[in-house]
Design a protein around this motif. Structure first.
Motif, mmCIF file in Angstrom:
data_model
loop_
_atom_site.group_PDB
_atom_site.id
_atom_site.type_symbol
_atom_site.label_atom_id
_atom_site.label_comp_id
_atom_site.label_asym_id
_atom_site.label_seq_id
_atom_site.Cartn_x
_atom_site.Cartn_y
_atom_site.Cartn_z
ATOM 1 N N UNK A 78 -8.129 8.715 -21.420
ATOM 2 C CA UNK A 78 -6.732 8.723 -21.871
ATOM 3 C C UNK A 78 -6.633 7.849 -23.124
ATOM 4 N N UNK A 79 -6.053 8.393 -24.179
ATOM 5 C CA UNK A 79 -5.985 7.669 -25.453
ATOM 6 C C UNK A 79 -4.528 7.451 -25.853
ATOM 7 N N UNK A 80 -4.165 6.186 -26.011
ATOM 8 C CA UNK A 80 -2.809 5.805 -26.431
ATOM 9 C C UNK A 80 -2.878 5.329 -27.875
ATOM 10 N N UNK A 81 -2.057 5.913 -28.740
ATOM 11 C CA UNK A 81 -2.052 5.528 -30.152
ATOM 12 C C UNK A 81 -0.714 4.908 -30.506
ATOM 13 N N UNK A 82 -0.739 3.646 -30.881
ATOM 14 C CA UNK A 82 0.464 2.938 -31.309
ATOM 15 C C UNK A 82 0.571 3.021 -32.826
ATOM 16 N N UNK A 107 -20.412 10.631 -17.824
ATOM 17 C CA UNK A 107 -19.144 11.100 -18.358
ATOM 18 C C UNK A 107 -18.187 9.932 -18.566
ATOM 19 N N UNK A 108 -17.614 9.874 -19.773
ATOM 20 C CA UNK A 108 -16.715 8.765 -20.118
ATOM 21 C C UNK A 108 -15.388 8.921 -19.399
ATOM 22 N N UNK A 109 -14.819 7.784 -19.052
ATOM 23 C CA UNK A 109 -13.503 7.797 -18.411
ATOM 24 C C UNK A 109 -12.798 6.492 -18.703
ATOM 25 N N UNK A 110 -11.520 6.480 -18.419
ATOM 26 C CA UNK A 110 -10.733 5.266 -18.643
ATOM 27 C C UNK A 110 -9.719 5.462 -19.754
ATOM 28 N N UNK A 111 -9.103 4.386 -20.155
ATOM 29 C CA UNK A 111 -8.023 4.433 -21.141
ATOM 30 C C UNK A 111 -8.329 3.513 -22.317
ATOM 31 N N UNK A 112 -8.038 3.973 -23.518
ATOM 32 C CA UNK A 112 -8.170 3.110 -24.703
ATOM 33 C C UNK A 112 -6.873 3.154 -25.503
ATOM 34 N N UNK A 113 -6.583 2.035 -26.146
ATOM 35 C CA UNK A 113 -5.392 1.921 -26.989
ATOM 36 C C UNK A 113 -5.827 1.722 -28.434
ATOM 37 N N UNK A 114 -5.163 2.434 -29.339
ATOM 38 C CA UNK A 114 -5.482 2.364 -30.759
ATOM 39 C C UNK A 114 -4.273 1.872 -31.537
ATOM 40 N N UNK A 115 -4.499 0.907 -32.431
ATOM 41 C CA UNK A 115 -3.443 0.464 -33.340
ATOM 42 C C UNK A 115 -3.728 1.044 -34.717
ATOM 43 N N UNK A 116 -2.743 1.756 -35.260
ATOM 44 C CA UNK A 116 -2.902 2.339 -36.574
ATOM 45 C C UNK A 116 -1.533 2.467 -37.220
ATOM 46 N N UNK A 117 -1.449 3.262 -38.301
ATOM 47 C CA UNK A 117 -0.157 3.410 -38.965
ATOM 48 C C UNK A 117 -0.073 4.750 -39.704
ATOM 49 N N UNK A 165 -12.367 -1.785 -23.118
ATOM 50 C CA UNK A 165 -13.123 -0.555 -22.905
ATOM 51 C C UNK A 165 -13.893 -0.210 -24.179
ATOM 52 N N UNK A 166 -14.700 -1.147 -24.639
ATOM 53 C CA UNK A 166 -15.376 -0.999 -25.931
ATOM 54 C C UNK A 166 -16.394 0.151 -25.940
ATOM 55 N N UNK A 167 -16.965 0.491 -24.777
ATOM 56 C CA UNK A 167 -17.932 1.592 -24.732
ATOM 57 C C UNK A 167 -17.255 2.912 -25.087
ATOM 58 N N UNK A 168 -16.154 3.201 -24.412
ATOM 59 C CA UNK A 168 -15.416 4.435 -24.691
ATOM 60 C C UNK A 168 -14.855 4.388 -26.109
ATOM 61 N N UNK A 169 -14.342 3.222 -26.503
ATOM 62 C CA UNK A 169 -13.765 3.068 -27.841
ATOM 63 C C UNK A 169 -14.802 3.358 -28.919
ATOM 64 N N UNK A 170 -16.008 2.849 -28.730
ATOM 65 C CA UNK A 170 -17.074 3.067 -29.705
ATOM 66 C C UNK A 170 -17.449 4.540 -29.798
ATOM 67 N N UNK A 171 -17.505 5.208 -28.655
ATOM 68 C CA UNK A 171 -17.830 6.632 -28.646
ATOM 69 C C UNK A 171 -16.736 7.439 -29.343
#
Length: 432
Positions: free
Chosen positions: A74-78, A42-52, A322-328
């Motif tokens: 937990x996913x944070x989107x900037x 089971x995936x866990x942890x935090x990832x941050x995304x940069x977008x617009x 956290x590239x594993x979670x990010x990739x998923x």
């Protein structure tokens, strides 16, 4: 002991049934083991995304769907401007600090970042099913035969045209099969005081790239060699010049000028990607019902009837933490039909994921376009866009090509001589 034939057959049937039950139980055990394995991982942890802008809003919805499956993520989107994303990303890659886990990237920039910062992004080649994405988007996301980004919104192009102006000028859209037909129709359109198509002669070369791509070419070939003086490049630029010389073009000074020209009926058509439909519906409400879409006219007997303009993808920096979670998450967001349809319905982000086109929304009649099923048309066009290779040199080359186009159209410079000089200049600059 004597056993009857009938009893022997019965025993054999029982044995076969027992073996079948054992086999089935093994299959169930294997399935359960896989489920358990997924649970343990089971995936866990935090990832941050940069977008617009709308891309960031779309990712928020995909993130909410992802969390239903992986509640411990937990996913944070900037939500940043695209220029800020690129500036921050460049600085973070150079210092290998402060990197996001996921970043939105326009297609033309993928190769530039991947080349300038090698081994800094996750390679998706082994986990993406490229047959399920538009071919042109896979080529756009590929760098040195590796898929370095997950394709997102596609941008197949067509001709948006004013049905009322066509009727007034006595033009039948079905009669326009080639660019030569298009130019002839433009001459007729001049008779009612309307220009056929906008061309920002000294500001962008979009139409040239459309036509060259239709013919199977672009600034660079698949190996990154400059190809600006090929037979097809000369043909494409010659068609653009023929339009300009026929005085059927409107010189729009900027984006706002293009929107105004479309709204006020100063132009009868706009050659653009599917996302232009959203601009028309939001900015040109008074012309609702008077627009339709057709494929790009052919540049040759065997040329494509479409091209591409814009679109973005997602990349995963390895240094994000956290590239594993990010990739998923990226894989999920780009293939989850619910998330894809939401992004299209709410924000006009036309997908690259081919299975999404089976959703009923892509077969809807669009009232603004007179009930035409334009989404279905673009879905078919998207599959026909020839592959292209932006390379890391696209931005610099683009400025020089626009300058060359300006000389050809505004100063009547020779198409062949200008493109030969451009070819020589870019080969000297880029080495091939």
């Amino acid at each position: 002991m004597k056993v009857s034939v009938k009893r022997l057959i019965s025993l054999l049937v029982i044995v076969v049934m027992l073996f079948s039950l054992v086999a089935c139980s093994k299959d169930v055990a294997i399935q359960d083991e896989n489920v358990q394995s997924e649970s343990e991982e089971e995936l866990s942890g935090e990832i941050t995304i940069w977008s617009w802008d709308v891309a960031a809003k779309s990712l928020e919805y995909a993130a909410s769907n992802f969390k239903k499956i992986h509640p411990n993520v937990n996913i944070i989107i900037d939500d940043l401007g695209n220029s800020q994303v690129y500036d921050k990303l460049t600085t973070s890659l150079a210092t290998n600090s402060g990197l996001p886990d996921v970043v939105t990237i326009e297609g033309e920039r993928i190769s530039g970042f991947a080349k300038k910062f090698p081994d800094s992004f996750v390679d998706f080649t082994s986990i993406i099913n490229k047959d399920k994405f538009l071919s042109v988007k896979i080529s756009e996301a590929s760098v040195d035969n590796s898929i370095m980004a997950y394709p997102w919104d596609g941008a197949p192009a067509g001709i948006f045209y004013r049905t009322d102006l066509f009727k007034k000028a006595g033009i039948n859209a079905n009669d326009i099969n080639t660019w030569s037909d298009f130019i002839d129709a433009g001459v007729k359109m001049n008779e009612i005081g309307v220009k056929m198509i906008p061309i920002a002669a000294s500001r962008n070369d979009t139409l040239f790239r459309f036509i060259y791509n239709q013919l199977g070419g672009y600034y660079f070939d698949k190996d990154g060699n400059t190809t600006l003086n090929t037979k097809n490049a000369i043909k494409a630029m010659s068609i653009v010049k023929e339009m300009y010389d026929a005085e059927i073009t409107y010189d729009n000074v900027n984006w706002d000028g293009l929107v105004t020209a479309s709204k006020e009926g100063k132009v009868a058509t706009v050659a653009n990607a599917v996302w232009w439909a959203g601009t028309l519906q939001s900015e040109c409400t008074e012309t609702a019902g008077n627009w339709a879409v057709m494929p790009l006219p052919k540049a040759s007997e065997n040329s494509s009837t479409t091209s591409i303009n814009g679109g973005s993808s997602l990349m995963v920096p390895k240094g994000g933490g956290n590239s594993k979670v990010a990739s998923e998450f990226v894989k999920f967001a780009m293939t989850d039909i619910d998330s894809i349809v939401y992004s299209f319905k709410e924000y006009g982000l036309y997908p690259s994921y081919i299975p999404a086109f089976e959703n009923e929304i892509f077969n809807e009649e669009v009232e603004y376009f007179g009930g035409q099923k334009i989404w279905k048309l673009f879905a078919e066009l998207g599959k026909k866009v020839p592959q292209l290779n932006f390379t890391e040199n696209f931005g610099e080359a683009n400025d020089l090509v626009v300058d060359g186009q300006s000389r050809i159209l505004l100063e009547d410079a020779s198409v062949e001589e200008t493109l030969n000089k451009l070819q020589e200049e870019l080969v000297n600059k880029f080495g091939k």
